[in-house]
Scaffold this active site. Sequence first.
Site, PDB file in Angstrom:
ATOM      1  CE  LYS A  10      30.351  11.736 -22.546  1.00 64.41           C
ATOM      2  NZ  LYS A  10      29.940  13.000 -21.874  1.00 64.41           N
ATOM      3  CE1 TYR A  50      24.414  12.648 -22.350  1.00 70.46           C
ATOM      4  CE2 TYR A  50      24.885  12.656 -24.695  1.00 70.46           C
ATOM      5  CZ  TYR A  50      25.275  12.399 -23.390  1.00 70.46           C
ATOM      6  OH  TYR A  50      26.525  11.900 -23.132  1.00 70.46           O
ATOM      7  CG  PHE A  58      25.203  21.719 -21.283  1.00 70.67           C
ATOM      8  CD1 PHE A  58      24.969  20.369 -21.536  1.00 70.67           C
ATOM      9  CD2 PHE A  58      24.992  22.199 -19.995  1.00 70.67           C
ATOM     10  CE1 PHE A  58      24.536  19.513 -20.542  1.00 70.67           C
ATOM     11  CE2 PHE A  58      24.554  21.341 -18.986  1.00 70.67           C
ATOM     12  CZ  PHE A  58      24.326  19.998 -19.259  1.00 70.67           C
ATOM     13  NE  ARG A  86      27.231   8.815 -11.454  1.00 68.43           N
ATOM     14  CZ  ARG A  86      27.001   9.591 -12.518  1.00 68.43           C
ATOM     15  NH1 ARG A  86      26.805   9.060 -13.716  1.00 68.43           N
ATOM     16  NH2 ARG A  86      26.958  10.902 -12.393  1.00 68.43           N
ATOM     17  CB  THR A  92      30.619  15.996 -14.658  1.00 67.01           C
ATOM     18  OG1 THR A  92      29.680  15.065 -14.121  1.00 67.01           O
ATOM     19  CG2 THR A  92      30.184  16.391 -16.052  1.00 67.01           C
ATOM     20  NE  ARG A 103      33.471  12.040 -17.039  1.00 72.37           N
ATOM     21  CZ  ARG A 103      32.250  11.868 -16.560  1.00 72.37           C
ATOM     22  NH1 ARG A 103      32.032  11.928 -15.252  1.00 72.37           N
ATOM     23  NH2 ARG A 103      31.248  11.649 -17.385  1.00 72.37           N
ATOM     24  CG  ASN A 113      32.661  14.452 -19.776  1.00 75.71           C
ATOM     25  OD1 ASN A 113      32.285  13.913 -20.810  1.00 75.71           O
ATOM     26  ND2 ASN A 113      31.869  14.635 -18.734  1.00 75.71           N
ATOM     27  CG  HIS A 116      27.103   8.592 -20.434  1.00 71.98           C
ATOM     28  ND1 HIS A 116      26.395   9.558 -19.766  1.00 71.98           N
ATOM     29  CD2 HIS A 116      26.354   7.459 -20.358  1.00 71.98           C
ATOM     30  CE1 HIS A 116      25.267   9.026 -19.312  1.00 71.98           C
ATOM     31  NE2 HIS A 116      25.215   7.755 -19.678  1.00 71.98           N
ATOM     32  CD  GLU A 127      22.013   6.079 -19.610  1.00 76.32           C
ATOM     33  OE1 GLU A 127      21.732   7.204 -19.172  1.00 76.32           O
ATOM     34  OE2 GLU A 127      23.103   5.514 -19.376  1.00 76.32           O
TER      35      GLU A 127
END
Length: 139
Positions: A10, A50, A58, A86, A92, A103, A113, A116, A127
């Site tokens: 990100k 998203y 948010f 993950r 998260t 993270r 964060n 993704h 995705e």
Amino acid sequence: MTERTFSIIKPDATERNLTGKVNAVIEDAGLRIVAQRRIRMTRQQAETFYEVHKERPFFGELVDFMTSGPVVVQVLEGEGAVAKYREVMGATNPAQAADGTIRKLFAKSVGENSVHGSDSLENAKIEIAQFFTDADIVG
Ligand code: CMP
């Protein structure tokens, strides 16, 4: 089972020049980066990506953030890649992320964060198809 999952590095991470450091954690975990591209997401791309979160308070902030700078979209391959990534990303909210996770190491907040990762094999396929064609992925 060998799987593929979708990853985004990100804007908070690209801004701090952390792409290589994030990739090192990914590769050290045994995941293989089989496709990768640095892009600036359009609002349309971010809103589509998203879509499931569009009713969340948010959502606007999330789209603003994801379009605020470059991101690196990736396909990761490996044994149980969806769950493994993950685990490698961590929770998260970085305050709750385990030691050694991406993270915990790099994220600034629950919004900024750093990464993704797909939450299921089914979503990983959806995705990946939003950003890559089969020809882009070299396993
Ligand atoms: P990601 O895995 O990209 O999927 C949805 C994102 O929404 C999530 O990571 C977070 O970055 C973001 N998010 C979740 N909760 C919040 C929150 N309370 N405030 C801002 N962003 C959030």
